[in-house]
Every structure is written in C-alpha cells, then in structure tokens.
Design a protein around this motif. Structure first.
Motif, short mmCIF file in Angstrom:
data_model
loop_
_atom_site.label_atom_id
_atom_site.label_comp_id
_atom_site.label_asym_id
_atom_site.label_seq_id
_atom_site.Cartn_x
_atom_site.Cartn_y
_atom_site.Cartn_z
N SER A 71 0.85 -1.19 0.00
CA SER A 71 0.00 0.00 0.00
C SER A 71 0.88 1.25 0.00
CB SER A 71 -0.92 0.01 1.22
OG SER A 71 -0.18 0.33 2.38
N GLU A 72 0.36 2.31 -0.55
CA GLU A 72 1.12 3.57 -0.60
C GLU A 72 1.46 4.03 0.80
OE1 GLU A 72 0.70 8.14 -2.23
OE2 GLU A 72 -0.26 6.53 -3.37
N ASN A 73 0.53 3.89 1.73
CA ASN A 73 0.79 4.31 3.12
C ASN A 73 1.96 3.53 3.71
OD1 ASN A 73 -1.18 6.27 3.17
ND2 ASN A 73 -2.73 4.91 4.01
N ILE A 75 4.44 2.06 2.02
CA ILE A 75 5.67 2.46 1.33
C ILE A 75 6.17 3.79 1.86
CG2 ILE A 75 6.69 3.03 -0.91
CD1 ILE A 75 4.43 1.20 -2.13
N LEU A 76 5.26 4.71 2.11
CA LEU A 76 5.66 6.03 2.61
C LEU A 76 6.27 5.95 4.01
CD1 LEU A 76 2.75 8.25 1.25
CD2 LEU A 76 5.14 8.16 0.45
N LYS A 88 10.38 10.36 -3.65
CA LYS A 88 9.24 9.55 -3.18
C LYS A 88 8.62 8.79 -4.35
CE LYS A 88 7.92 12.36 0.78
NZ LYS A 88 6.90 13.20 1.41
N LYS A 89 8.47 9.49 -5.46
CA LYS A 89 7.88 8.85 -6.65
C LYS A 89 8.74 7.70 -7.14
CE LYS A 89 6.25 9.80 -11.36
NZ LYS A 89 6.44 8.42 -11.73
N LEU A 92 7.93 4.79 -4.87
CA LEU A 92 6.55 4.33 -5.12
C LEU A 92 6.43 3.61 -6.46
CD1 LEU A 92 4.63 7.46 -3.80
CD2 LEU A 92 4.50 5.15 -2.83
N ASP A 93 7.19 4.06 -7.46
CA ASP A 93 7.13 3.44 -8.79
C ASP A 93 7.55 1.97 -8.78
OD1 ASP A 93 6.14 5.73 -9.93
OD2 ASP A 93 8.03 6.32 -10.89
N GLN A 96 4.42 -0.16 -8.67
CA GLN A 96 3.35 0.08 -9.63
C GLN A 96 3.27 -1.06 -10.64
OE1 GLN A 96 1.26 2.73 -9.32
NE2 GLN A 96 2.44 3.08 -7.45
#
Length: 172
Positions: A71-73, A75-76, A88-89, A92-93, A96
């Motif tokens: 989940s994005e949360n 990963i952050l 950050k991107k 996150l990538d 994806q």
C-alpha cells in the motif's frame, strides 16, 4: 478369502494413483520459481549508503510477470516525510503495475535504486533507516501457475546488519 484376493489389484491401483499424485505435487513444489525481494547496499561510504531494491529468483525455473505490491501508506513509512517528491515517486514506482518484470530467469537478480541512508540528517538521508513493511510478491511460472508470497522489506545496510562491520585494511 476370495473376496479379499479379488480386491488386492484395486487396492494396488489406488495406492499407485495416490503415489503418482503426491509425486507430481512434490515435483511441482520443488521445480518452480522462488522470488524474493530485499534491500541491499549499492555503495557504502563512511557517511552514507546508497541502497538498491533487489528481486531475486532462487528457484530452478524462470518466473514471469513478477510484481511487488504494497500500500502507498506502507511504502511512505520507508521514506522520510522531508524527502523530495521526485525521490518519493521513484520509490513508489517500484510497486506500480508498470514495474512488472516480464521474465526473471532462474538464478537471476535484478536491482533498481532504492534510496540512501546517512549517519547525519542531510538532504541525502531520505529513507528511514530500520523501517520495515510487509510486501507481497506475485508471479507466475512458464506454465501459467500463479504464486504469491508475503515477506518483510527493511531499510538497512546488509553489510553490518547489526550495526557494525570490519573494514578491509587499505593497501596504500
């Protein structure tokens, strides 16, 4: 006694079929791709460590459509809130759908940059040292069988995993 003797061939056939089933099941379990994901040191200095995210196939068959999911949360939680948006991107990538690995040969490792950690709080220190999340790895084999595994992903230097390591003496 005659009824028992006439049923022996059927019992033998049943045992043979069960043995065949379990042999095939065992063969499929031992002859498959096994995919792991982990963070590894790319380059280490006396102040900072550049990190890679490594995807490895330790099984004895190729894997197809390898994908990491989190989940994005979650990963952050690995990234410092002060990190630049482009950094950050980049992290996150990795999770994806566009980052799917079409084929990962048996014995192959692929890596991508995955941040940096430093001793002091500088702009280059954009990962949270020691942060850990659970990720899911999904993939298939060449015959289309689907696998998924859950595993921890931790931000740390593998060399000196407990906090220290011996440096090689410099020749000079």
């Amino acid at each position: 006694m005659g009824d028992f003797l006439s049923s022996v061939p059927f019992i033998a056939i049943a045992i043979s079929l069960a043995s065949l089933y379990f042999s095939r099941k065992s063969w499929l379990q031992s002859n498959r791709p096994i995919i792991t994901a982990f963070v590894s040191d790319h380059a280490k200095g006396n102040i900072s460590t550049a990190l890679n995210l490594v995807i490895s196939n330790t099984g004895n068959r190729p894997a197809t459509n390898v994908r990491l999911i989190a989940s994005e949360n979650d990963i952050l939680r690995l990234i410092k809130p002060t990190a630049q948006a482009k950094r950050k991107k980049m992290i996150l990538d990795c999770f994806q759908e566009s980052a799917i690995i079409p084929i990962l040969r048996n014995g192959e490792e692929l890596s991508t940059c995955f941040g940096a950690i430093t001793r002091n709080d500088t702009d280059e220190n954009w990962m949270v040292n020691g942060a850990q999340i659970e990720i899911r790895v999904e993939y298939s084999d060449l015959d289309g069988r689907f696998y998924k595994s859950e595993m921890p992903l931790k931000i740390y230097s593998r060399e000196g995993f407990a906090g220290g390591f011996w440096k090689e003496p410099s020749m000079g």
